[in-house]
Structure formats: C-alpha cells, structure tokens
Write an enzyme that holds these catalytic residues in place. Structure first.
Site, PDB file in Angstrom:
ATOM      1  CE1 TYR A 289      15.532  12.250 111.042  1.00  0.00           C
ATOM      2  CE2 TYR A 289      17.577  11.587 110.212  1.00  0.00           C
ATOM      3  CZ  TYR A 289      16.981  12.558 110.781  1.00  0.00           C
ATOM      4  OH  TYR A 289      17.272  13.690 111.403  1.00  0.00           O
ATOM      5  CE1 TYR A 339      17.321  15.799 108.634  1.00  0.00           C
ATOM      6  CE2 TYR A 339      18.442  17.931 109.628  1.00  0.00           C
ATOM      7  CZ  TYR A 339      18.616  15.848 109.943  1.00  0.00           C
ATOM      8  OH  TYR A 339      18.982  15.227 110.619  1.00  0.00           O
TER       9      TYR A 339
END
Lengths: 389, 142
Positions: A289, A339
């Site tokens: 992440y 994203y």
C-alpha cells in the site's frame, strides 16, 4: 488456531478481474463505475450476472453500496453481502471476508468492488470535503492537521529521525514505481522521473513533496471471488487466496501510543504468514500500500523483508525494482498507476500470478503479498497472500 | 501563559466538536487547566477523554492536573492549504506527554525555527473565545 486456519487456506480463489479506465474526471457516477467494473470482472471470469450471489465493498460515504449496485445490474437477491465502513486499511479485508463467505458455503460467487471519484467528487487529500466523523478529529483539526499526507508525513519524520531514513530513499521509491508504470498501459502517469524531479517537486507537508503522494483518481476495480474448485473450471487461471488477515494495532492518538515508527502490519504479519504457511522469503512479488512513499518503506520492515529501520536502504539498493529481489508495486502503484483505495493492488497481484502482466511480469511468480493501508490513520490493517492455482 | 495566535487570526479555524466523553476536558482547557483523566482504581492516566480505564476497566476517574510538558515526537510543515483560508506554511507538532508517556497531543508551533527531535516543550494556551482555548507548544527553555 492453526487447524482452523488451514481449513480456510486456498479454499477460495480470484477468478476474474475488471477495471474501468482511471482518470481525473470520470464524468459518471460511482454507481456507473461500480457496474462497469463488476461486469468487466464477470466477463473476465467467463461468468454471467445471474451467477452472482454476493457483493462486497468498502466505502467512507463516498460510493455506491451493494444495495444499489445489485438492483442496478438486475442481480438476484444476494445470499451474502458486505458494506464495510472504512478506507484503505480495510480494502484487503473485503476480499478476505468474501473468501470466508465462499469457503464456508454461505455464498458461491462474490464480486468485490471499489468505485470512487476521488479526484472529481470526493478528494482523498481532504481539500474541501467534510471532515470524517472520528472522535479523534477534534484533537487534530483545530491545528490544521486534517489530511492523510500530513499524518503520514508526521510518522515519516519520526522514522527519519530514529533510523536516518532520507528523502533520497523516498525519492528512489517514487522513481522505481514510475519506471514500472511506463510498462503499464492502464497507468495514469507513464513519463519517467528522476531523483532530481522528485527532489524538485513542491512541498505538500514537509517532509513530503508532491511526488511522495499517490494520485487522487476516479475509477473502479472489481474481483470475482469463488471456490477454488469452481475457479478451476472457469476461463482464466485461478489465483488462490492462501491467507487473509485483518485487525491489529491501535490508533496513535489513543492511550497506548507506543513506537510510532511501527505499524499495525507488525502485529498482523505473523498471523498472515502463519495462515499461508509461508514467510517473507517465499514471496515472489509484493503490492504494498503506497498512499505515500513512506508507507511502503515502513511495511517492507513490518512484513519482515528487511530489518527494522532498513526499509529506506532496501529500496535505494534496488531490491524493489523489476528484476530485483522483491519486485514491489509492479503496476506503478497508487503513486503512478492510480489510487482505487487498495483493490488495484490485489488486481495486479492476480495478474502477476496469472503470468499476464506483459513487460512488467515477474518471471515465475507463484506467491504474492498484497497489503492495505497499514493502520496509521484508523488503527487496523489487512492483507492477503495469493498463490498461483 | 496565553498567547494570541497568528494562525487563528490569519486563517479559518476549524472548531473542535466535543463529544459526550470530551466536553468536560474542553471546558477545563478553556479555563487554561492542563488536565488528564486519572483512574481512581489503578492510577493510570489517559488521553483522549473516555469513560473506561483501558488498563483496569474501572469507570471511576477524576481530573488530574499534570505538568504541562512533553517532548517532540515529530513535526510537519504544511505547505498545501488543506483547509479553507489556511495561511501556509505552518507547523504542527506531535508531543509525547511527560506525565503520561504513552499519550500524545498535537498542537501548533509558532517559533522562527523548527523544533528538534526529542526537544522538551511546554504547553501554552491560545485563547480563542470564552468557550474555547487551544493547547499549543513552545520550547521548554522559554
């Protein structure tokens, strides 16, 4: 504990992946984005909408729930659904919970999705949107401390102070991921950058520059989760869900704030690896992440790929590049692909294990790690270990 | 002890929204009292305000005046105007409390230089109006 967890290992699989285009302005609703990604994932799997008996998503008041998406696509009433509150930290738990539902027999075919207009409607960076309803906001917002890049910058500074992590380490990560994105037609940012470009980019919240931050993106992504047995009969090579773990950690404002350079991933990692019967050395490729550069560096440590404090040098030595010891964020990550709040990391992990990632393929990849926001903002985190079926 | 803040006059202040657990803490802060909750059963200090002690689960507690000092855990310099009317750049510090080392507080820092890691700091109360003061931080040596 182990016996029950072994019963879950490899029982569910990802059988389909679907995307919308990524952009700065989708010009459509999140409901439309969700429908498009769900249909694309079903098509990839070779399934029909009538095969779906479960839907799962997570959101923070910014997207279409299963109760809208199901009827909008004319799906039958679900056997199981999940409308999880939360942001990136729960992104991987959505797929983990779908795998549990499938492994238990509660549902057979679940589509997990995340659909956001995170640039044109609801900016993740915090600008102009209402503050989240968290009891801790009252102790932060009056000081102008409101946005995730500020919070991650705060922790990044602590890591720099304690371990000597440098701007150049963050920069090398951004440069490496951009190089990966040049090999990904889906990526929003495909022009190579240099360390000087990184160092010259404007300040957002020191120690973070613009190129430390991920791309606020409009888009959606969906994954079909079904039993491993059924996945073997479908169109694409199955990717098994070997382990899924979520939880761990405390908010760093609550009493109990210890070392702020350690994330919730440090608590979760042993459970995750134990469930998979694997360790860091077994991971061939990792999607970690990257809401910000620092979040990758600290997770490389907390998931055990290097010693605590060595995440910066590990990146600077090139180990996370394509062809390196552990290729990381092979699609360019949130910094350069786009994203979608976590799910596009899982989708890329699936692509690597299918072996269809083209010029960015990690040769012979059999085991992949994919991780969620490591808990700095709202404590808990989640992660998956996937295996070639 | 009070100091006026250029930040508050220079940009929009986001007022805190106290909840039922925290309202009394904000009221005491408005009177420029630096207090934490202390457990009457086991003595553990806690922040932010909440009813149960996380160490022994007792609901018996009282406000404890504590030394308004801490050390700099970290800090940032914000350049992007994330809030309407923000006058950038500005510094936000994360302070580990001397009296309760497992608790942190945030605040602004108004000195010409940036803080140092681990630097001792002291709280100062920034008066906003009768109902609200904010805790900010300055060098402990001042």
């Amino acid at each position: 504990m182990t016996k029950r967890l072994l019963g879950f290992r490899d029982r569910a699989a990802v059988a389909g992946v679907g995307y919308t285009a990524f952009s700065k302005d989708s010009e459509v609703s999140t409901l439309t984005l969700a429908c498009e990604a769900v249909l694309a994932a079903l098509d990839d799997a070779g399934l029909e909408p009538g095969d779906v008996d479960g839907l799962a998503t997570h959101r923070v008041g910014d997207s279409a729930p299963p109760s809208l998406v199901g009827p909008a696509l004319g799906l039958r009433p679900p056997s199981w659904y999940l409308d999880q509150f939360g942001g990136g930290s729960v992104s991987h738990s959505v797929v983990g919970q779908a795998a549990l539902a499938v492994a238990s027999g509660v549902a057979e075919t679940v589509v997990c999705y995340r659909a956001i207009n995170a640039r044109s409607e609801f900016r993740m960076g915090g600008t102009g949107r209402p503050l989240p309803a968290s009891p801790e906001v009252q102790y932060q917002a009056p000081y102008g401390y409101v946005a995730p890049p500020q919070m991650y910058a705060m922790y990044a500074r602590a890591h720099m102070t304690k371990y000597g992590t440098k701007a150049e380490h963050f920069g090398q990560l951004a440069v490496t991921q951009r190089a990966n994105a040049t090999k990904n037609p889906r990526a929003l940012m495909r022009t190579p950058i240099t360390l000087d470009d990184y160092l010259g980019s404007r300040w957002i919240a020191e120690p973070f520059r613009l190129l430390d931050c991920c791309l606020e993106t409009d888009g959606a992504c969906a994954l079909v989760v079904t039993t491993a047995e059924r996945a073997r009969d479908l169109r694409r090579p199955p990717v098994l869900i070997s382990a899924a773990a979520w939880g761990g950690g405390h908010s760093h404002l609550s009493s109990g704030s210890g070392d702020v350079t350690v994330t919730s991933a440090a608590e979760l990692a042993p459970r995750l690896y134990g469930m998979a019967g694997a360790g860091p050395r077994d991971i061939d490729v990792a999607q970690i992440y990257d809401c910000f550069t620092y979040s990758v560096i600290v997770q490389l440590e907390d998931y055990g790929f290097c010693a605590k404090g060595e995440g910066g040098p590990y990146v600077a030595e090139g180990h996370t590049a394509l062809g390196g010891r552990l290729p990381v964020n092979t699609h360019g990550g949130f910094l350069s692909e786009g994203y979608v709040h976590g799910i596009n990391h899982i989708a890329e992990a699936v692509s690597q294990l299918r072996g269809d990632a083209g010029d960015r393929q990690t040769p012979g990849a059999e085991v992949a790690l994919s991780t969620a926001q490591p808990g700095y903002v709202l404590a808990a985190t989640s992660a998956l270990i996937l295996r070639k079926g | 002890m009070s100091e006026r803040s250029e930040r508050i006059s220079g940009r929009g202040l986001i007022r805190p929204i106290p909840d039922r657990d925290s309202a009394a803490w904000w009221a005491r802060t408005a009177r420029h009292e630096f207090v934490l909750q202390g457990c009457d059963a086991c003595g553990t200090l806690r922040f932010p305000a909440r009813v149960y002690c996380h160490a022994c689960r007792s609901r018996d507690w009282s406000w404890r005046p504590v030394e308004p000092t801490g050390t700099i855990e970290s800090w940032i310099v914000t350049h992007q105007p994330f809030t309407p009317g923000a006058a950038t750049p500005y510094v936000v510090v994360m302070v580990r409390l001397t009296a309760a080392p497992d608790c942190v507080m945030y605040g602004n820092w108004y000195r010409d230089r940036e803080p140092h890691p681990g630097e001792p700091v002291q709280a100062s109360f920034t008066y906003v109006d009768e109902e609200l003061s904010l805790i900010n931080w300055r060098p402990g040596s001042e």
